[in-house]
Write a protein that holds these residues in place. Structure first.
Motif, PDB file in Angstrom:
ATOM      1  N   ARG A 311       0.846  -1.200   0.000  1.00 12.99           N
ATOM      2  CA  ARG A 311       0.000   0.000   0.000  1.00 12.99           C
ATOM      3  C   ARG A 311       0.881   1.249   0.000  1.00 12.99           C
ATOM      4  O   ARG A 311       1.904   1.300   0.678  1.00 12.99           O
ATOM      5  CB  ARG A 311      -0.928   0.000   1.219  1.00 12.99           C
ATOM      6  CG  ARG A 311      -1.883   1.189   1.269  1.00 12.99           C
ATOM      7  CD  ARG A 311      -2.801   1.112   2.474  1.00 12.99           C
ATOM      8  NE  ARG A 311      -3.680   2.275   2.534  1.00 12.99           N
ATOM      9  CZ  ARG A 311      -4.818   2.388   1.873  1.00 12.99           C
ATOM     10  NH1 ARG A 311      -5.235   1.383   1.106  1.00 12.99           N
ATOM     11  NH2 ARG A 311      -5.552   3.468   1.971  1.00 12.99           N
ATOM     12  N   ASP A 312       0.453   2.240  -0.754  1.00 11.64           N
ATOM     13  CA  ASP A 312       1.141   3.531  -0.810  1.00 11.64           C
ATOM     14  C   ASP A 312       2.607   3.354  -1.196  1.00 11.64           C
ATOM     15  O   ASP A 312       3.526   3.723  -0.451  1.00 11.64           O
ATOM     16  CB  ASP A 312       1.036   4.270   0.526  1.00 11.64           C
ATOM     17  CG  ASP A 312      -0.392   4.697   0.845  1.00 11.64           C
ATOM     18  OD1 ASP A 312      -1.118   5.049  -0.098  1.00 11.64           O
ATOM     19  OD2 ASP A 312      -0.774   4.650   2.025  1.00 11.64           O
ATOM     20  N   LEU A 313       2.816   2.782  -2.374  1.00 12.75           N
ATOM     21  CA  LEU A 313       4.155   2.641  -2.924  1.00 12.75           C
ATOM     22  C   LEU A 313       4.363   3.694  -4.004  1.00 12.75           C
ATOM     23  O   LEU A 313       3.485   3.917  -4.852  1.00 12.75           O
ATOM     24  CB  LEU A 313       4.370   1.253  -3.534  1.00 12.75           C
ATOM     25  CG  LEU A 313       4.124   0.016  -2.668  1.00 12.75           C
ATOM     26  CD1 LEU A 313       4.532  -1.234  -3.439  1.00 12.75           C
ATOM     27  CD2 LEU A 313       4.864   0.096  -1.358  1.00 12.75           C
ATOM     28  N   PHE A 314       5.533   4.333  -3.981  1.00 13.10           N
ATOM     29  CA  PHE A 314       5.924   5.229  -5.068  1.00 13.10           C
ATOM     30  C   PHE A 314       7.214   4.681  -5.658  1.00 13.10           C
ATOM     31  O   PHE A 314       8.216   4.547  -4.952  1.00 13.10           O
ATOM     32  CB  PHE A 314       6.136   6.658  -4.575  1.00 13.10           C
ATOM     33  CG  PHE A 314       6.512   7.596  -5.684  1.00 13.10           C
ATOM     34  CD1 PHE A 314       5.543   8.141  -6.515  1.00 13.10           C
ATOM     35  CD2 PHE A 314       7.838   7.906  -5.923  1.00 13.10           C
ATOM     36  CE1 PHE A 314       5.896   8.984  -7.559  1.00 13.10           C
ATOM     37  CE2 PHE A 314       8.202   8.749  -6.964  1.00 13.10           C
ATOM     38  CZ  PHE A 314       7.228   9.295  -7.787  1.00 13.10           C
ATOM     39  N   ILE A 315       7.176   4.344  -6.945  1.00 10.31           N
ATOM     40  CA  ILE A 315       8.279   3.624  -7.584  1.00 10.31           C
ATOM     41  C   ILE A 315       8.780   4.419  -8.787  1.00 10.31           C
ATOM     42  O   ILE A 315       7.983   4.860  -9.623  1.00 10.31           O
ATOM     43  CB  ILE A 315       7.818   2.223  -8.031  1.00 10.31           C
ATOM     44  CG1 ILE A 315       7.381   1.391  -6.828  1.00 10.31           C
ATOM     45  CG2 ILE A 315       8.910   1.506  -8.813  1.00 10.31           C
ATOM     46  CD1 ILE A 315       6.655   0.104  -7.187  1.00 10.31           C
ATOM     47  N   ARG A 316      10.093   4.582  -8.861  1.00 13.68           N
ATOM     48  CA  ARG A 316      10.747   5.136 -10.044  1.00 13.68           C
ATOM     49  C   ARG A 316      11.641   4.048 -10.636  1.00 13.68           C
ATOM     50  O   ARG A 316      12.545   3.553  -9.958  1.00 13.68           O
ATOM     51  CB  ARG A 316      11.583   6.370  -9.694  1.00 13.68           C
ATOM     52  CG  ARG A 316      10.767   7.589  -9.310  1.00 13.68           C
ATOM     53  CD  ARG A 316      11.664   8.751  -8.910  1.00 13.68           C
ATOM     54  NE  ARG A 316      12.594   9.104  -9.967  1.00 13.68           N
ATOM     55  CZ  ARG A 316      12.340   9.943 -10.968  1.00 13.68           C
ATOM     56  NH1 ARG A 316      11.147  10.507 -11.054  1.00 13.68           N
ATOM     57  NH2 ARG A 316      13.251  10.203 -11.888  1.00 13.68           N
ATOM     58  N   THR A 317      11.376   3.676 -11.883  1.00 14.20           N
ATOM     59  CA  THR A 317      12.099   2.550 -12.465  1.00 14.20           C
ATOM     60  C   THR A 317      11.972   2.569 -13.978  1.00 14.20           C
ATOM     61  O   THR A 317      11.062   3.208 -14.536  1.00 14.20           O
ATOM     62  CB  THR A 317      11.546   1.217 -11.916  1.00 14.20           C
ATOM     63  OG1 THR A 317      12.356   0.138 -12.351  1.00 14.20           O
ATOM     64  CG2 THR A 317      10.107   0.991 -12.357  1.00 14.20           C
ATOM     65  N   ARG A 318      12.857   1.858 -14.641  1.00 12.20           N
ATOM     66  CA  ARG A 318      12.690   1.523 -16.054  1.00 12.20           C
ATOM     67  C   ARG A 318      12.242   0.073 -16.206  1.00 12.20           C
ATOM     68  O   ARG A 318      12.061  -0.407 -17.321  1.00 12.20           O
ATOM     69  CB  ARG A 318      14.006   1.742 -16.806  1.00 12.20           C
ATOM     70  CG  ARG A 318      14.341   3.209 -17.013  1.00 12.20           C
ATOM     71  CD  ARG A 318      15.538   3.374 -17.925  1.00 12.20           C
ATOM     72  NE  ARG A 318      16.786   3.009 -17.267  1.00 12.20           N
ATOM     73  CZ  ARG A 318      17.937   2.836 -17.907  1.00 12.20           C
ATOM     74  NH1 ARG A 318      17.996   2.971 -19.215  1.00 12.20           N
ATOM     75  NH2 ARG A 318      19.033   2.512 -17.234  1.00 12.20           N
ATOM     76  N   SER A 319      12.089  -0.621 -15.093  1.00 14.42           N
ATOM     77  CA  SER A 319      11.792  -2.050 -15.107  1.00 14.42           C
ATOM     78  C   SER A 319      10.325  -2.293 -14.783  1.00 14.42           C
ATOM     79  O   SER A 319       9.474  -1.443 -15.058  1.00 14.42           O
ATOM     80  CB  SER A 319      12.719  -2.768 -14.124  1.00 14.42           C
ATOM     81  OG  SER A 319      12.553  -4.158 -14.208  1.00 14.42           O
ATOM     82  N   ALA A 320      10.020  -3.446 -14.195  1.00 13.85           N
ATOM     83  CA  ALA A 320       8.642  -3.853 -13.967  1.00 13.85           C
ATOM     84  C   ALA A 320       8.526  -4.666 -12.685  1.00 13.85           C
ATOM     85  O   ALA A 320       9.489  -5.262 -12.211  1.00 13.85           O
ATOM     86  CB  ALA A 320       8.147  -4.688 -15.142  1.00 13.85           C
ATOM     87  N   ILE A 321       7.328  -4.678 -12.130  1.00 14.39           N
ATOM     88  CA  ILE A 321       6.992  -5.564 -11.016  1.00 14.39           C
ATOM     89  C   ILE A 321       6.652  -6.941 -11.590  1.00 14.39           C
ATOM     90  O   ILE A 321       5.887  -7.054 -12.544  1.00 14.39           O
ATOM     91  CB  ILE A 321       5.802  -5.009 -10.231  1.00 14.39           C
ATOM     92  CG1 ILE A 321       6.197  -3.732  -9.478  1.00 14.39           C
ATOM     93  CG2 ILE A 321       5.234  -6.044  -9.269  1.00 14.39           C
ATOM     94  CD1 ILE A 321       5.017  -3.009  -8.851  1.00 14.39           C
TER      95      ILE A 321
END
Length: 431
Positions: A311-321
């Motif tokens: 819950r309440d995740l902020f993600i910066r990425t070029r990839s994926a979950i």
């Protein structure tokens, strides 16, 4: 109070000060407990046994240097992979290390197959190894350049780790930060961990219950996994809570990796910022969040993962979950709520494989199958999945690749933003 200098410690690294430390700790313990003071100075230390009722307090300006001489470490104390141990306690209670001082290791050289140096150093030292202990405190201290696991807590109950800083060399493998191994009631708060291996790997190297564990308000940085459950998973994990943490420059932000038959359940992770180390993708897999169930060996039991909330995740990425169960062990009751992913650039998925953390002897198609889906979130072999307000924001470079937001594969009972979807075996795509 007992002062180590009153027992012969010199504090200029001209002689081994370990015997003086041990004498002060032994006397403090013999007389009923208290505080052993370490004044400002530079102390050369080998193996030290901490004992019940004794708090070792490092005053400002006190630096304890791990000896580089193997003879200064007890050969009968063997840590993981044959490492030596600096501070050890077994079957002790109400003890710890506090103060504004520093513990310095010597793990400053490059080591690890990822970095082209597969041969480990001859001497590696675990900074703290506490086995079957109760009421342990680590507070305010700084640890630098550990050459092996920094704090290994094995089968401990009631551990408070507050405001400590660990800074290990980024390119030195096995320099994990805080390792709760089959522990209960562990509280890790307000810590800064920058390590060359996993920051907080929660393990079960034996069939032991692990949890509850609380990690709050920490900053974590590593080229490996910041928060990990597994891979050693021989006993149940339950009631794991991680909140208000910042993960940066990591190849895997959060990992749940079950290889040895354990059940992982009742996990809550909230208020977490994750920034992927996207520059590592040419040498190792990069994933902000990864769940995987597999067998380590042909005769290993197959584990379970259930009742997990992000819950309440902020993600910066070029990839994926990527979260994937197994055909015979579906992920169950997995929820993503209020998740924002900022896709900051293009990363090729077409030839990548999943992270193989920890040793194993088996392979299967899931090593690659779901890692290569053209989606920013892939959920495979799962039942009862809920996605509420998952927002994916692509930069212009990423948008040109025309990827999907979410891919469901071999999953059932999926709710996406409160809208029921049919996802019963075939792939379903969103966005």
């Amino acid at each position: 109070m007992w002062d180590v200098k009153a027992f012969g410690a010199v504090g200029d690294r001209s002689v081994p000060d370990g015997p003086a430390f041990q004498a002060a700790i032994d006397e403090c313990h013999r007389t009923g407990g208290g505080t052993v003071i370490v004044p400002a100075g530079d102390y050369s230390i080998g193996s030290i046994e901490l004992k019940s009722g004794v708090m070792l307090h490092l005053e400002t300006g006190a630096t304890l240097w791990a000896s580089t001489r193997r003879a200064d470490y007890r050969e009968d104390w063997s840590g993981e992979y044959g490492s030596r141990i600096m501070f050890r306690a077994a079957n002790a209670e109400s003890f710890g290390i506090t103060g504004k001082g520093t513990i310095r290791g010597f793990g400053t050289e490059t080591f690890g197959s990822w970095w082209g140096v597969p041969q480990p150093p001859e001497l590696r030292v675990c900074t703290c190894h506490f086995d079957n202990c109760r009421s342990v405190t680590l507070e305010d201290i700084r640890i630098r350049d550990s050459s092996f696991w920094t704090v290994h807590l094995k089968h401990c109950d009631t551990v408070y780790i507050n405001r400590i800083t660990i800074r290990n060399y980024r390119y030195h493998l096995n320099t994990d930060g805080i390792v709760p191994d089959g522990c209960r009631h562990v509280f890790i708060t307000d810590c800064l961990l920058s390590t060359g291996d996993d920051c907080i790997p929660i393990k079960n190297t034996t069939p032991q219950e692990c949890g509850p564990i609380f990690v709050t308000n920490c900053v974590l940085e590593t080229p490996n996994t910041a928060i990990k459950l597994g891979t050693e998973s021989y006993g149940r994990f339950s009631d794991i809570h991680v909140s208000q943490c910042t993960i940066r420059n990591s190849s895997i932000g959060i990992g749940i990796l079950v290889k040895d038959g354990a059940t992982v359940e009742r996990v809550r992770m909230s208020g977490i910022t994750i920034e992927s180390a996207d520059d590592l993708y040419e040498v190792k897999p990069v994933l902000p969040l990864f769940i995987d169930i597999e067998k380590r060996h042909a005769d290993s039991a197959l584990g379970q993962v259930r009742d997990i909330v992000f819950r309440d995740l902020f993600i910066r990425t070029r990839s994926a979950i990527v979260v994937q169960g197994a055909p015979d062990s579906l992920l169950d009751n997995i929820s993503f709520q209020q998740v924002t992913m900022r896709i900051t650039g293009y990363m090729p998925f077409g030839d990548r494989s999943k992270p193989i953390t920890g040793k194993r002897t088996l392979k299967d198609q899931r090593d690659m199958e779901f890692m290569r889906k053209p989606a920013y979130m892939t959920i495979a072999y799962a039942n009862n999945v809920r996605l509420d307000h998952v927002h994916i924001d692509e930069c212009a470079e990423a948008a040109e690749q025309r990827r999907h937001a979410v891919c469901f594969a071999n999953s059932a009972n999926v709710v996406y933003n409160h809208t029921s979807m049919e996802a019963g075996g075939s792939e379903q795509w969103i966005g």
